[in-house]
Enzyme design. Structure first.
Site: not given
Ligand code: SF4
Length: 370
Positions: A42, A125, A143
């Site tokens: 991520e 996020y 996002d």
């Protein structure tokens, strides 16, 4: 903002999940529910495409297979592994956070929202992504991709740059997550945004939720989401010295290490300097720029003789766009007493040191030529 019918919401969640289960890509971080892998992926995926991330992810996990391995590694090795991905503060923050996890949580990524969101470099996020994907907690991971999909499907015409729009969408995602399906559902949303509901030319005809997509029905799929434009990066013109060594340093090039704080902290680069007449540099006199470089290096205790213009290069950061004019120079003497942050290197030394991509390109093309 609008309220949406329960039917439209159920349809969206059901069809999206079914599509994801049929069509999801086989991505390396999806093969396990390892929170560390998900966290690394991520962070790498922020501002970077999946295709670019995959080889970096493999290399990173091979080199740092666990939180402990990452926490204990020299920062130079971490930056080297990140070299070319850009936004290097992501790598530094990831390592600082890994050290926190090692010390405070025994090397296990925590599953508590506050603990995760307090880790360095982990925003709302990434917190949502880790908690939902790794731990299947019903947390939103919203996002730009997700906001685009939701804006279109639910015909939300609020500016996605506003915090209030994001907060609304986070609440909407929580309502949409089917029970026990947080991990798959959040990944399905991201996948739809990446593969079907793309920024330009969304593939509505093959979209699993097209039937009830309010944006498509209104013919607004191309004009949503509403997004105020970010300021364009500020142009900066810089003169770069590619200094070839003499005597014992013959065949080598002078590089320097950046300061330990700020942009590209501690990475290696060719010496460069802001051009005095920035706006005019594109048409400025090369002799003037070379003279400036000679003077700047002289101040550092390094004598060089600039010779000729070598190449142009550019690099964009989120807030600055560098326009670089590179000049070939020769060291004026066999300098045995360089300042501590300077050194001469040959091509093979580049394997050990981390460079921003633009300097990597310049150095690789130089060493390939000589
Ligand atoms: S129908 Fe089109 S606009 Fe609507 S979610 Fe699907 S791809 Fe996006």
């Amino acid at each position: 903002m609008n309220t949406y019918s329960l039917e439209a919401k159920h349809y969206f969640s059901r069809e999206l999940l079914a599509w994801y289960n049929r069509s999801k890509r086989d991505l390396p971080w999806r093969r396990h529910r390892n929170p560390y892998y998900i966290w690394v992926s991520e962070i790498m995926l922020q501002q970077t495409r999946v295709d670019t991330v995959i080889p970096y992810f493999h290399r990173f996990i091979d080199k740092f297979p666990s939180i402990e391995a990452l926490a204990d590694a020299p920062e130079e090795d971490v930056l080297k592994c990140w070299e070319g991905l850009g936004y290097y503060s992501r790598a530094r923050n990831l390592q600082s956070a890994a050290r926190e996890v090692k010390e405070q949580y025994g090397g296990q990524v925590p599953s508590d929202k506050k603990a995760v969101s307090d880790l360095k470099g982990v925003g709302p996020y990434t917190t949502g992504a880790i908690l939902s994907i790794a731990y299947n907690q019903p947390e939103p991971a919203v996002d730009g991709n997700v906001m685009r999909v939701l804006s279109r499907y639910f015909l939300i015409e609020e500016d996605i740059m506003k915090g209030s729009t994001r907060a609304f969408m986070e609440g909407l995602v929580v309502e949409l997550i089917p029970e026990g399906e947080a991990s798959n559902f959040n990944q399905a949303l991201m996948e739809l945004g990446a593969l079907v509901c793309t920024p330009k030319s969304p593939q509505c005809l093959t979209c699993p939720v097209m039937e009830h997509c309010a944006g498509r029905i209104a013919g607004m799929e191309e004009s949503l989401p509403v997004k105020t434009k970010a300021k364009p990066p500020r142009p900066e013109y810089r003169a770069v010295a590619l200094v070839e060594g003499v005597g014992a340093e013959k065949g080598k090039v002078l590089i320097r290490q950046r300061p330990s704080e700020g942009l590209l902290a501690r990475m290696w680069e060719l010496p460069h300097e802001l051009a005095p007449q920035q706006a005019a540099l594109a048409g400025a006199d090369d002799a003037e720029q070379m003279d400036m470089l000679r003077g700047v290096l002289y101040e550092e205790g390094i004598s060089v003789v600039p010779d000729h213009f070598h190449m142009q290069a550019e690099h964009t950061f989120s807030h600055i766009h560098w326009n670089l004019r590179v000049y070939r120079c020769t060291a004026a003497a066999n300098d045995s007493s360089l300042p501590a942050n300077y050194r001469y290197i040959e091509a093979k030394d580049m394997e050990e040191l981390a460079f921003p991509k633009v300097f990597l390109t310049i150095l690789n093309s130089y060493f390939a030529m000589v």
